[in-house]
Write an enzyme that holds these catalytic residues in place. Structure first.
Site, PDB file in Angstrom:
ATOM      1  N   LYS A   1      -9.003   8.415   4.531  1.00 52.85           N
ATOM      2  CA  LYS A   1      -8.896   7.014   4.759  1.00 52.85           C
ATOM      3  C   LYS A   1      -9.932   6.018   5.344  1.00 52.85           C
ATOM      4  CE  LYS A   1      -3.784   6.840   5.344  1.00 52.85           C
ATOM      5  NZ  LYS A   1      -2.587   6.357   5.908  1.00 52.85           N
TER       6      LYS A   1
ATOM      7  N   LYS B   1      -1.396  11.159  -6.687  1.00 53.07           N
ATOM      8  CA  LYS B   1       0.068  11.116  -6.090  1.00 53.07           C
ATOM      9  C   LYS B   1       0.672   9.686  -6.258  1.00 53.07           C
ATOM     10  CE  LYS B   1       2.402  12.197  -1.787  1.00 53.07           C
ATOM     11  NZ  LYS B   1       2.472  12.505  -0.460  1.00 53.07           N
TER      12      LYS B   1
ATOM     13  N   LYS C   1       3.042   4.313  -3.709  1.00 53.82           N
ATOM     14  CA  LYS C   1       3.483   3.063  -3.129  1.00 53.82           C
ATOM     15  C   LYS C   1       2.683   2.030  -3.581  1.00 53.82           C
ATOM     16  CE  LYS C   1       5.064   5.014   1.121  1.00 53.82           C
ATOM     17  NZ  LYS C   1       5.182   4.954   2.556  1.00 53.82           N
TER      18      LYS C   1
END
Length: 331
Positions: free
Chosen positions: A111, A195, A198
């Site tokens: 991140k 993956k 969202k």
């Protein structure tokens, strides 16, 4: 009875991947374990988030928990921010983990590489410390997590060794991470190398998507060369991802699914079967969610959950305070 603890961070619209990897499995622990499931709303503050979205998504997740089969009589469902002991224990434990350890955490490195290095909040760096506090307050024996959180639980295990040895007492229980055997990592339908996360409207199936949209996304999913249907994540990542989704929702092994589809040689036919299975599961789930979100059940569950969780957490916090030498007044 042993304890299980897990939670979901309300930072994005939950996907089919979240349902398969977490929501669908949580209810499996409530008969065998003393089950604690929370909404990690304090963790959600580690990156900028719109306040109204955080509030609404928090409420959604509680409704998702209940719609997925969690029973408030068997599972303590609560908000992390409703139990102040999480923040208090975090303030203590932050002195027992080292900057070198935290900087090696893969999730932080991933991140932080995408961010301005001068604008990385301390909360993101120290995220695993609060996660340790979450786990250790309830002396959880098992911690159901996704693969991306396993490293944080391993760090928590190191902390348990360090803390218990330093004070020569078995204060904290050693937690064990539990990762689903099937469906732990559901990939994007538009890019099976990533993956389901969202944030990809085309590749993600969101739990509140219209059922027709869900079917359309599955029928449009990226596939691979050839026409045979078999599990091969290297050479057939798209088909393998759809097979994993089908296997998880059917409670079957990959070997059983391979056998089931060995005579199908058209991707369209295969995708339709997968879409039918997803809609068969998500349709009733959405109906339960709609009934719950429009009721007064959520606040009642959270109020009772906060009481139960606080009772357990504060007992642990008091022991920790005494152990490290903080003065604890008699009440």
């Amino acid at each position: 009875m042993k304890r299980s603890l897990s939670g979901i961070k309300p930072t994005g619209n939950l996907t089919l991947g979240n349902y398969i990897g977490a929501l669908r499995n949580f209810k499996n622990y409530q008969d065998e374990y003393e089950n604690f499931i929370f909404i990690a709303d304090l963790h959600a503050l580690t990156l900028p988030i719109e306040p109204s979205f955080l509030r609404n998504n928090t409420k959604d997740i509680v409704a998702f928990y209940l719609a997925a089969g969690l029973d408030p009589e068997k599972t303590t469902i609560f908000l992390q921010s409703d139990v102040s002991a999480h923040s208090e224990l975090n303030s203590i434990l932050i002195n027992y983990l080292y900057m070198g350890e935290l900087s090696r955490m893969t999730q932080f490195k991933d991140k932080s590489q995408k961010m301005n290095q001068n604008a990385i909040g301390l909360g993101l760096f120290a995220y695993p410390v609060l996660m340790c506090a979450d786990i250790l307050l309830y002396n959880a024996d098992v911690v159901p997590v996704g693969e991306d959180q396993k490293q944080h639980v391993e760090l928590c295990r190191d902390l348990v060794h360090r803390f218990n040895n330093r004070y020569n007492k078995e204060l904290f229980t050693m937690p064990t991470p539990v990762i689903p055997k099937i469906g732990a990592r559901i990939m994007s339908l538009s890019d099976p190398s990533k993956k389901m996360s969202k944030s990809d409207p085309k590749g993600d199936i969101f739990l509140k998507d219209d059922l027709n949209i869900i079917r359309k996304k599955i029928m449009s999913a990226v596939t691979d060369t050839g026409s045979d249907v078999y599990y091969d994540p290297i050479n057939k990542p798209g088909i393998s991802n759809l097979m994993m989704i089908y296997a998880a929702l059917s409670d079957k092994t990959i070997e059983e699914v391979n056998e089931q589809f060995k005579d199908i040689h058209q991707y369209g036919t295969f995708k339709k079967i997968v879409a039918d299975k997803v809609i068969e599961e998500i349709g009733p789930f959405q109906e339960r969610y709609k009934a719950i979100i429009n009721s007064d059940l959520i606040d009642k569950v959270l109020e009772e959950g906060a009481k139960k969780a606080s009772y357990v957490a504060n007992k642990t916090l008091s022991k920790v305070k005494k152990t490290v030498g903080l003065y604890v007044r008699k009440k």
